[in-house]
Scaffold this active site. Structure first.
Site, PDB file in Angstrom:
ATOM      1  N   HIS A 127       0.818  -1.221   0.000  1.00 23.63           N
ATOM      2  CA  HIS A 127       0.000   0.000   0.000  1.00 23.63           C
ATOM      3  C   HIS A 127       0.846   1.262   0.000  1.00 23.63           C
ATOM      4  O   HIS A 127       0.373   2.332   0.400  1.00 23.63           O
ATOM      5  CB  HIS A 127      -0.963  -0.022   1.195  1.00 23.63           C
ATOM      6  CG  HIS A 127      -2.006  -1.111   1.094  1.00 23.63           C
ATOM      7  ND1 HIS A 127      -2.790  -1.513   2.153  1.00 23.63           N
ATOM      8  CD2 HIS A 127      -2.392  -1.874   0.047  1.00 23.63           C
ATOM      9  CE1 HIS A 127      -3.610  -2.483   1.766  1.00 23.63           C
ATOM     10  NE2 HIS A 127      -3.377  -2.732   0.489  1.00 23.63           N
ATOM     11  N   ALA A 239       1.180  -9.134  18.770  1.00 24.63           N
ATOM     12  CA  ALA A 239       2.318  -9.524  17.935  1.00 24.63           C
ATOM     13  C   ALA A 239       3.657  -9.335  18.662  1.00 24.63           C
ATOM     14  O   ALA A 239       4.559 -10.161  18.532  1.00 24.63           O
ATOM     15  CB  ALA A 239       2.305  -8.711  16.643  1.00 24.63           C
TER      16      ALA A 239
HETATM   17  C1  BJW Z   1      -3.362  -6.560  16.703  1.00 28.07           C
HETATM   18  C2  BJW Z   1      -2.715  -5.771  17.663  1.00 28.07           C
HETATM   19  C3  BJW Z   1      -1.518  -6.284  18.218  1.00 28.07           C
HETATM   20  C4  BJW Z   1      -4.458  -4.715  16.986  1.00 28.07           C
HETATM   21  N1  BJW Z   1      -1.053  -7.473  17.823  1.00 28.07           N
HETATM   22  N2  BJW Z   1      -2.892  -7.740  16.342  1.00 28.07           N
HETATM   23  C5  BJW Z   1     -12.726  -7.961  -3.283  1.00 28.07           C
HETATM   24  C6  BJW Z   1     -13.862  -7.997  -2.502  1.00 28.07           C
HETATM   25  C7  BJW Z   1     -14.405  -6.808  -1.984  1.00 28.07           C
HETATM   26  C8  BJW Z   1     -13.837  -5.586  -2.243  1.00 28.07           C
HETATM   27  C9  BJW Z   1     -12.715  -5.554  -3.020  1.00 28.07           C
HETATM   28  C10 BJW Z   1     -12.187  -6.721  -3.542  1.00 28.07           C
HETATM   29  N3  BJW Z   1     -11.081  -6.378  -4.252  1.00 28.07           N
HETATM   30  C11 BJW Z   1     -10.900  -5.044  -4.192  1.00 28.07           C
HETATM   31  C12 BJW Z   1     -11.894  -4.510  -3.446  1.00 28.07           C
HETATM   32  C13 BJW Z   1     -12.078  -3.056  -3.118  1.00 28.07           C
HETATM   33  C14 BJW Z   1     -11.167  -2.557  -2.027  1.00 28.07           C
HETATM   34  C15 BJW Z   1     -11.448  -3.342  -0.759  1.00 28.07           C
HETATM   35  O1  BJW Z   1     -10.740  -4.237  -0.367  1.00 28.07           O
HETATM   36  N4  BJW Z   1     -12.486  -2.950  -0.045  1.00 28.07           N
HETATM   37  C16 BJW Z   1     -12.822  -3.605   1.227  1.00 28.07           C
HETATM   38  C17 BJW Z   1     -13.038  -2.542   2.304  1.00 28.07           C
HETATM   39  C18 BJW Z   1     -14.010  -4.506   1.029  1.00 28.07           C
HETATM   40  N5  BJW Z   1      -9.757  -2.658  -2.417  1.00 28.07           N
HETATM   41  C19 BJW Z   1      -9.169  -1.716  -3.107  1.00 28.07           C
HETATM   42  O2  BJW Z   1      -9.766  -0.701  -3.473  1.00 28.07           O
HETATM   43  C20 BJW Z   1      -7.710  -1.907  -3.481  1.00 28.07           C
HETATM   44  N6  BJW Z   1      -7.541  -1.623  -4.866  1.00 28.07           N
HETATM   45  C21 BJW Z   1      -7.947  -2.457  -5.813  1.00 28.07           C
HETATM   46  O3  BJW Z   1      -8.408  -3.552  -5.584  1.00 28.07           O
HETATM   47  O4  BJW Z   1      -7.762  -1.947  -7.067  1.00 28.07           O
HETATM   48  C22 BJW Z   1      -8.264  -2.680  -8.202  1.00 28.07           C
HETATM   49  C23 BJW Z   1      -7.833  -1.896  -9.413  1.00 28.07           C
HETATM   50  C24 BJW Z   1      -7.203  -2.563 -10.455  1.00 28.07           C
HETATM   51  C25 BJW Z   1      -6.800  -1.849 -11.592  1.00 28.07           C
HETATM   52  C26 BJW Z   1      -7.048  -0.477 -11.671  1.00 28.07           C
HETATM   53  C27 BJW Z   1      -7.674   0.193 -10.638  1.00 28.07           C
HETATM   54  C28 BJW Z   1      -8.071  -0.526  -9.493  1.00 28.07           C
HETATM   55  C29 BJW Z   1      -6.827  -0.892  -2.764  1.00 28.07           C
HETATM   56  C30 BJW Z   1      -6.818  -1.072  -1.295  1.00 28.07           C
HETATM   57  C31 BJW Z   1      -5.968   0.026  -0.645  1.00 28.07           C
HETATM   58  C32 BJW Z   1      -6.114   0.035   0.850  1.00 28.07           C
HETATM   59  N7  BJW Z   1      -5.523   1.205   1.363  1.00 28.07           N
HETATM   60  C33 BJW Z   1      -5.524   1.442   2.785  1.00 28.07           C
HETATM   61  C34 BJW Z   1      -5.097   2.911   3.038  1.00 28.07           C
HETATM   62  C35 BJW Z   1      -3.591   3.056   2.832  1.00 28.07           C
HETATM   63  C36 BJW Z   1      -3.130   4.414   3.201  1.00 28.07           C
HETATM   64  C37 BJW Z   1      -3.375   4.752   4.643  1.00 28.07           C
HETATM   65  O5  BJW Z   1      -2.795   4.123   5.549  1.00 28.07           O
HETATM   66  O6  BJW Z   1      -4.157   5.681   4.880  1.00 28.07           O
HETATM   67  O7  BJW Z   1      -4.641   0.547   3.443  1.00 28.07           O
HETATM   68  S1  BJW Z   1      -7.094   1.090   3.570  1.00 28.07           S
HETATM   69  C38 BJW Z   1      -6.428   0.464   5.063  1.00 28.07           C
HETATM   70  O8  BJW Z   1      -6.765  -0.920   5.256  1.00 28.07           O
HETATM   71  C39 BJW Z   1      -4.901   0.521   4.885  1.00 28.07           C
HETATM   72  C40 BJW Z   1      -4.473  -0.782   5.481  1.00 28.07           C
HETATM   73  O9  BJW Z   1      -3.214  -1.156   4.962  1.00 28.07           O
HETATM   74  C41 BJW Z   1      -5.586  -1.715   5.114  1.00 28.07           C
HETATM   75  C42 BJW Z   1      -5.675  -2.935   5.959  1.00 28.07           C
HETATM   76  O10 BJW Z   1      -5.923  -2.597   7.293  1.00 28.07           O
HETATM   77  P1  BJW Z   1      -5.238  -3.462   8.443  1.00 28.07           P
HETATM   78  O11 BJW Z   1      -3.777  -3.323   8.351  1.00 28.07           O
HETATM   79  O12 BJW Z   1      -5.789  -4.816   8.422  1.00 28.07           O
HETATM   80  O13 BJW Z   1      -5.674  -2.644   9.751  1.00 28.07           O
HETATM   81  P2  BJW Z   1      -6.997  -2.794  10.637  1.00 28.07           P
HETATM   82  O14 BJW Z   1      -7.048  -1.560  11.490  1.00 28.07           O
HETATM   83  O15 BJW Z   1      -8.176  -3.078   9.819  1.00 28.07           O
HETATM   84  O16 BJW Z   1      -6.762  -4.094  11.527  1.00 28.07           O
HETATM   85  C43 BJW Z   1      -5.774  -4.160  12.546  1.00 28.07           C
HETATM   86  C44 BJW Z   1      -5.836  -5.577  13.119  1.00 28.07           C
HETATM   87  O17 BJW Z   1      -4.771  -5.705  14.068  1.00 28.07           O
HETATM   88  C45 BJW Z   1      -7.128  -5.906  13.853  1.00 28.07           C
HETATM   89  O18 BJW Z   1      -7.535  -7.222  13.484  1.00 28.07           O
HETATM   90  C46 BJW Z   1      -6.720  -5.904  15.343  1.00 28.07           C
HETATM   91  O19 BJW Z   1      -7.453  -6.836  16.093  1.00 28.07           O
HETATM   92  C47 BJW Z   1      -5.271  -6.333  15.249  1.00 28.07           C
HETATM   93  N8  BJW Z   1      -4.382  -5.853  16.362  1.00 28.07           N
HETATM   94  N9  BJW Z   1      -3.368  -4.630  17.897  1.00 28.07           N
HETATM   95  C48 BJW Z   1      -1.706  -8.200  16.943  1.00 28.07           C
HETATM   96  N10 BJW Z   1      -0.775  -5.585  19.224  1.00 28.07           N
END
Ligand code: BJW
Length: 266
Positions: A127, A239
């Site tokens: 990302h 973690a």
């Molecule tokens: C602990 C802890 C501790 C806490 N120890 N654990 C298929 C199905 C449905 C939808 C889609 C699909 N494919 C694509 C999509 C659309 C979309 C998507 O996924 N939407 C969903 C919401 C459904 N995806 C996209 O749009 C992606 N692009 C794409 O597919 O493009 C296609 C394309 C092709 C060709 C041309 C054009 C387009 C892009 C996704 C980009 C995501 N970006 C973000 C923002 C980045 C910048 C920023 O930081 O602001 O990335 S969104 C956000 O979520 C960020 C993160 O990297 C990402 C994941 O979040 P993460 O890391 O999992 O964090 P949390 O907060 O959700 O979870 C933390 C976890 O830690 C929790 O479980 C806690 O319990 C745990 N935890 N403390 C261990 N100490």
């Protein structure tokens, strides 16, 4: 006393036998470095904003000053943070595997750069990075911007708006990162998912891809996720506590050597 069917014992055994390890990390691994997870609400001004609505091209087009300020605050938080025991355990795991002619590659969804600062060598940023901004007019990259930014939104030398070098919803992931992730998930023998809610695609899909290609899959998360019942071994915990235990159980206590990097995250 852990028993033989304890997931930690089993996961450590899998790591000790592994030759090619893939790791997907999310915001949870950096939580113990003081960086709020993506879906945990922020404090103060930002408490009323939903991160999912700010991390989009549409939000930046609508209100570039607001989105730039949000990213700049987060950028400064990331630069001030230091890697924690979880990041360092993964860096050690990579060294242990290297020493046995194996390999470990991290696919991180995080934009904070903490894996690299902990000493991990093979890191794929799915990302992007919050410290590299680019001009929306020329594409020029800016890596060492002033802290805080002198204006919101910040303009480039060419007069274009600067945007953070992260991947927003609806944007494509860097093609070389996607290809590397695909290769890894289809060839590794062991795949870990650490501190991610597994809610965002395509990143969340790499765990099932690895599983479909025969890898042992291990999840480390503080809370249950959609992956918890699908992986081979699910370990519930923080973690920064679980990963050092796993690596020590697999490879013993670390023997400090002059070539070993500082274990204090600098
Ligand atoms: C602990 C802890 C501790 C806490 N120890 N654990 C298929 C199905 C449905 C939808 C889609 C699909 N494919 C694509 C999509 C659309 C979309 C998507 O996924 N939407 C969903 C919401 C459904 N995806 C996209 O749009 C992606 N692009 C794409 O597919 O493009 C296609 C394309 C092709 C060709 C041309 C054009 C387009 C892009 C996704 C980009 C995501 N970006 C973000 C923002 C980045 C910048 C920023 O930081 O602001 O990335 S969104 C956000 O979520 C960020 C993160 O990297 C990402 C994941 O979040 P993460 O890391 O999992 O964090 P949390 O907060 O959700 O979870 C933390 C976890 O830690 C929790 O479980 C806690 O319990 C745990 N935890 N403390 C261990 N100490």
């Amino acid at each position: 006393m852990p028993t033989i069917d304890d997931p930690e014992v089993q996961a450590a055994g899998a790591l000790a036998r592994a030759r090619c390890v893939g790791v997907l990390t999310g915001a949870g691994i950096s939580a113990e470095s003081g960086i709020p997870t993506f879906r945990q609400s922020m404090e103060g001004l930002w408490a009323t904003f939903d991160p999912e609505t700010l991390a989009t091209p549409a939000a930046f087009a609508r209100d570039p000053a607001l989105v730039s300020r949000w990213y700049d605050e987060r950028r400064r938080g990331c630069l001030a943070a230091v890697p924690n025991a979880g990041h360092r355990a993964l860096a050690r795991l990579e060294r242990e595997l290297d020493a046995r002619s194996g390999s470990l590659t991290i696919l991180t969804q995080n934009v904070d750069g903490l894996h690299q600062r902990a000493g991990s060598q093979r890191v794929v940023e799915l990302h992007g990075s919050i410290t590299v901004w680019r001009c929306t007019r020329t594409g020029a990259e800016y890596r060492d911007l002033e802290q805080p930014l002198r204006e919101y939104p910040r303009r480039s030398d060419a007069g274009g708006l600067l945007r953070p070098g992260v991947v927003w919803f609806g944007e494509a992931l860097p093609p070389e990162a996607l290809a590397a992730a695909d290769r890894l998930a289809t060839t590794c023998d062991t795949f870990l998912s650490i501190g991610t809610s597994a809610a965002v695609y395509p990143a969340a899909g790499f765990v099932s891809l690895a599983s479909a290609h025969g890898a042992t899959t291990i999840e480390v998360n503080r809370d249950p996720t959609p992956l918890s019942t699908a992986v081979t071994w699910s370990i519930r915990g923080c973690a920064g506590e679980v990963l050092p235990r796993l690596v020590e159980r697999a490879f013993g206590a670390e023997v400090p050597s002059s070539g070993t990097r500082s274990s204090h995250g600098t």
